[in-house]
Enzyme design. Structure first.
Site, PDB file in Angstrom:
ATOM      1  N   HIS A   1     -10.691   0.270   0.503  1.00 59.17           N
ATOM      2  CA  HIS A   1     -10.714   1.407   1.424  1.00 59.17           C
ATOM      3  C   HIS A   1     -12.160   1.498   1.893  1.00 59.17           C
ATOM      4  O   HIS A   1     -13.052   1.781   1.090  1.00 59.17           O
ATOM      5  CB  HIS A   1     -10.287   2.672   0.696  1.00 59.17           C
ATOM      6  CG  HIS A   1     -10.434   3.929   1.488  1.00 59.17           C
ATOM      7  ND1 HIS A   1      -9.343   4.664   1.899  1.00 59.17           N
ATOM      8  CD2 HIS A   1     -11.527   4.593   1.938  1.00 59.17           C
ATOM      9  CE1 HIS A   1      -9.769   5.730   2.571  1.00 59.17           C
ATOM     10  NE2 HIS A   1     -11.098   5.695   2.605  1.00 59.17           N
TER      11      HIS A   1
ATOM     12  N   ASP B   1      -8.768   2.736  -3.633  1.00 56.10           N
ATOM     13  CA  ASP B   1      -8.226   3.303  -2.392  1.00 56.10           C
ATOM     14  C   ASP B   1      -8.378   4.814  -2.357  1.00 56.10           C
ATOM     15  O   ASP B   1      -8.126   5.511  -3.335  1.00 56.10           O
ATOM     16  CB  ASP B   1      -6.757   2.948  -2.216  1.00 56.10           C
ATOM     17  CG  ASP B   1      -6.240   3.420  -0.872  1.00 56.10           C
ATOM     18  OD1 ASP B   1      -6.813   3.017   0.156  1.00 56.10           O
ATOM     19  OD2 ASP B   1      -5.304   4.230  -0.853  1.00 56.10           O
TER      20      ASP B   1
ATOM     21  N   ASP C   1       0.883   2.626   3.827  1.00 65.88           N
ATOM     22  CA  ASP C   1       0.006   3.683   3.300  1.00 65.88           C
ATOM     23  C   ASP C   1       0.800   4.978   3.118  1.00 65.88           C
ATOM     24  O   ASP C   1       0.349   6.071   3.472  1.00 65.88           O
ATOM     25  CB  ASP C   1      -1.213   3.916   4.190  1.00 65.88           C
ATOM     26  CG  ASP C   1      -2.273   4.789   3.526  1.00 65.88           C
ATOM     27  OD1 ASP C   1      -2.160   5.055   2.317  1.00 65.88           O
ATOM     28  OD2 ASP C   1      -3.219   5.212   4.225  1.00 65.88           O
TER      29      ASP C   1
ATOM     30  N   PHE D   1       2.348   6.671  -5.214  1.00 70.76           N
ATOM     31  CA  PHE D   1       3.479   7.282  -5.913  1.00 70.76           C
ATOM     32  C   PHE D   1       3.080   8.507  -6.735  1.00 70.76           C
ATOM     33  O   PHE D   1       3.933   9.167  -7.323  1.00 70.76           O
ATOM     34  CB  PHE D   1       4.191   6.238  -6.781  1.00 70.76           C
ATOM     35  CG  PHE D   1       5.110   5.332  -5.993  1.00 70.76           C
ATOM     36  CD1 PHE D   1       5.365   5.554  -4.650  1.00 70.76           C
ATOM     37  CD2 PHE D   1       5.717   4.253  -6.604  1.00 70.76           C
ATOM     38  CE1 PHE D   1       6.207   4.725  -3.925  1.00 70.76           C
ATOM     39  CE2 PHE D   1       6.574   3.411  -5.896  1.00 70.76           C
ATOM     40  CZ  PHE D   1       6.807   3.650  -4.554  1.00 70.76           C
TER      41      PHE D   1
ATOM     42  N   HIS E   1      -5.664  -0.610   5.640  1.00 70.78           N
ATOM     43  CA  HIS E   1      -5.415   0.206   6.840  1.00 70.78           C
ATOM     44  C   HIS E   1      -6.524   0.151   7.901  1.00 70.78           C
ATOM     45  O   HIS E   1      -7.199   1.153   8.184  1.00 70.78           O
ATOM     46  CB  HIS E   1      -5.138   1.656   6.451  1.00 70.78           C
ATOM     47  CG  HIS E   1      -6.005   2.245   5.377  1.00 70.78           C
ATOM     48  ND1 HIS E   1      -7.390   2.169   5.374  1.00 70.78           N
ATOM     49  CD2 HIS E   1      -5.674   2.934   4.256  1.00 70.78           C
ATOM     50  CE1 HIS E   1      -7.863   2.773   4.313  1.00 70.78           C
ATOM     51  NE2 HIS E   1      -6.842   3.250   3.611  1.00 70.78           N
TER      52      HIS E   1
ATOM     53  N   HIS F   1       0.833  -1.205   0.000  1.00 71.39           N
ATOM     54  CA  HIS F   1       0.000   0.000   0.000  1.00 71.39           C
ATOM     55  C   HIS F   1       0.871   1.261   0.000  1.00 71.39           C
ATOM     56  O   HIS F   1       1.279   1.760   1.048  1.00 71.39           O
ATOM     57  CB  HIS F   1      -0.904  -0.003   1.236  1.00 71.39           C
ATOM     58  CG  HIS F   1      -2.008   1.000   1.196  1.00 71.39           C
ATOM     59  ND1 HIS F   1      -3.257   0.761   1.714  1.00 71.39           N
ATOM     60  CD2 HIS F   1      -2.067   2.264   0.690  1.00 71.39           C
ATOM     61  CE1 HIS F   1      -4.025   1.825   1.550  1.00 71.39           C
ATOM     62  NE2 HIS F   1      -3.310   2.748   0.924  1.00 71.39           N
TER      63      HIS F   1
ATOM     64  N   ASN G   1      -6.141   9.317   6.828  1.00 71.06           N
ATOM     65  CA  ASN G   1      -7.402   8.622   6.631  1.00 71.06           C
ATOM     66  C   ASN G   1      -7.136   7.135   6.403  1.00 71.06           C
ATOM     67  O   ASN G   1      -6.510   6.775   5.413  1.00 71.06           O
ATOM     68  CB  ASN G   1      -8.143   9.205   5.428  1.00 71.06           C
ATOM     69  CG  ASN G   1      -9.571   8.714   5.337  1.00 71.06           C
ATOM     70  OD1 ASN G   1     -10.088   8.111   6.258  1.00 71.06           O
ATOM     71  ND2 ASN G   1     -10.213   8.984   4.202  1.00 71.06           N
TER      72      ASN G   1
ATOM     73  N   PHE H   1      -5.589  14.415   3.471  1.00 70.04           N
ATOM     74  CA  PHE H   1      -5.279  13.278   4.329  1.00 70.04           C
ATOM     75  C   PHE H   1      -3.968  12.625   3.900  1.00 70.04           C
ATOM     76  O   PHE H   1      -3.692  12.505   2.710  1.00 70.04           O
ATOM     77  CB  PHE H   1      -6.384  12.227   4.246  1.00 70.04           C
ATOM     78  CG  PHE H   1      -7.699  12.628   4.852  1.00 70.04           C
ATOM     79  CD1 PHE H   1      -7.895  12.573   6.223  1.00 70.04           C
ATOM     80  CD2 PHE H   1      -8.753  13.043   4.053  1.00 70.04           C
ATOM     81  CE1 PHE H   1      -9.116  12.907   6.788  1.00 70.04           C
ATOM     82  CE2 PHE H   1      -9.983  13.373   4.605  1.00 70.04           C
ATOM     83  CZ  PHE H   1     -10.159  13.321   5.980  1.00 70.04           C
ATOM     84  N   GLY H   2      -3.168  12.153   4.879  1.00 65.27           N
ATOM     85  CA  GLY H   2      -2.033  11.302   4.533  1.00 65.27           C
ATOM     86  C   GLY H   2      -0.720  11.704   5.159  1.00 65.27           C
ATOM     87  O   GLY H   2      -0.457  12.886   5.378  1.00 65.27           O
TER      88      GLY H   2
END
Length: 427
Positions: free
Chosen positions: A179, A152, A305, A63, A232, A60, A278, A323-324
């Protein structure tokens, strides 16, 4: 070319490390032993007593190419993965354009072939443009190289669409990777619905937003015979549903991210976008359920993730930031430091969750340190502490809440098909 890695340590059953040397030839592991002094090698690497493992496998990552190259590229993302000891990664399809046709997917693979330094497997989307109700052609996507199917970043909102998608996935031998997020239960949430959200005056994301879709989907997986994999996992309710589904014999697997094992919503210091992810950081009971789920096999593997973003967009309030967080370059190190050194996990457990287990879940020829396997290896220095410094990341993303943390297990070398793709102090 013949390469020897000498003076290393490998894990044997029982969590014991023993001295070992690795003989690499023709991109494969040719031998594992203690002494190859009678053989002439073209290249000799001294591991200096450090740990040699199979190359890590991450199912996961994001890129961002094509479409969001300012966040990350296949080149920078793969170098970041190599820096963390990963040799096989699976890239998500929330790109622009979304690779929802065989032609678009092949174009991504062409870029992977020229720019990636690790093995990159590309997901195809479940539906056209991720958010539609129109399924992609699973058979054609598989033929074009799709690793699995996923939307996702977006939950599939209707049961009928998910049912048909699972039918198509099962018919074509593809995993359906979800997801899970019911948009009707979001209510504008940006972090976990708990006391900390109330203190910060921010709208919360209910745990049931995630768990309710998993409950729906495991029954659909049972009905269709699909391999259903949950991305996740973050809540105790989700762990309970997955555990029950496995007991019922449903083909469901799951992953957990390092940040959900380490952090909870109470750790969020302020309304700062670097802490926005998230699923969000959940409560202490959720974190404990995730740890227990890993230990009892409910959760199969660990995945980062890795989700890079631009510095300016992440340097905002939870209400505006995307998010991330990034995770490729320090995932093993975080977990080794905070779980293995504290004796909550064994070293063998951690390595398995990041190598053999994800490979087994998806049937990959990876994650094994055995003669005849691809020479995808990592060497880790377990004894020397270092500080996480985003300024030194190979990823374009620096969006991490772990900056400044002191960790052990830095990556000294990463090999892909016997070639060095990361070397500490070089590249």
């Amino acid at each position: 070319m013949k390469t020897l890695i000498k003076n290393g340590q490998i894990i044997k059953k029982g969590n014991q490390c023993i001295p070992a040397a690795i003989w690499i030839e023709d991109e494969k592991i040719k031998g594992i032993g203690s002494d190859f002094s009678d053989i002439a090698f073209d290249q000799v690497i001294d591991a200096q007593g450090q740990l040699i493992t199979p190359g890590l496998v991450d199912v996961h990552v994001h890129f961002r190419e094509p479409g969001f190259e300012y966040k990350e590229t296949i080149e920078t993302g793969s170098h970041a993965a190599a820096r963390g000891g990963f040799t096989t990664v699976c890239a998500m399809p929330n790109l622009d354009p979304v690779p929802d046709t065989p032609e678009k997917l092949k174009q991504v693979y062409q870029k992977i072939q020229t720019d990636a330094v690790v093995n990159v497997l590309q997901y195809a989307p479940i539906t056209e443009n991720l958010r539609s109700e129109v399924l992609t052609d699973a058979a054609a996507m598989k033929e074009a190289g799709a690793f699995a199917l996923t939307n996702d970043g977006v939950g599939v909102q209707t049961a009928g669409t998910m049912y048909l998608a699972m039918q198509a996935a099962a018919e074509n031998g593809l995993a359906l990777v979800a997801h899970t997020e019911d948009d009707s239960l979001l209510f504008g949430g940006v972090m976990h619905a708990g006391q900390r959200a109330e203190e910060l005056g921010l709208p919360g994301i209910l745990s049931i937003t995630e768990a309710s879709q998993i409950a729906r989907d495991v029954l659909l997986a049972e009905a269709t015979g699909a391999h259903y994999h949950v991305c996740h996992v973050s809540t105790k309710e989700s762990v309970r549903v997955i555990r029950d589904a496995k007991k019922a014999g449903i083909h469901v697997t799951a992953e957990v991210a390092p940040h959900h094992l380490l952090l909870v919503d109470e750790d969020i210091p302020a309304d700062e976008g670097f802490w926005k992810m998230n699923p969000p950081l959940r409560g202490k009971e959720d974190r404990q359920a995730l740890i227990e789920g890993l230990l009892d096999g409910t959760i199969d593997c660990i995945a980062t993730d890795h989700a890079p973003h631009g510095l300016e967009e992440k340097s905002q309030s939870f209400l505006k930031a995307p998010f991330g967080i990034v995770g490729s370059e320090y995932a093993f190190q975080l977990l080794y430091t905070h779980f293995v050194k504290t004796e909550r996990f064994t070293l063998q457990q951690l390595v398995d969750w990041m190598t053999a287990k994800p490979a087994d879940v998806f049937g990959l020829d990876a994650g094994r340190l055995i003669v005849g396997a691809p020479a995808d290896l990592a060497i880790f220095d377990l004894d020397t502490a270092y500080a996480v410094d985003p300024k030194n990341f190979l990823s374009k993303g620096v969006n991490t809440p772990f900056g400044g943390w002191s960790l052990y297990g830095d990556t000294s070398y990463t090999f892909v098909n016997g070639t060095i793709v990361w070397q500490k102090g070089g590249r």
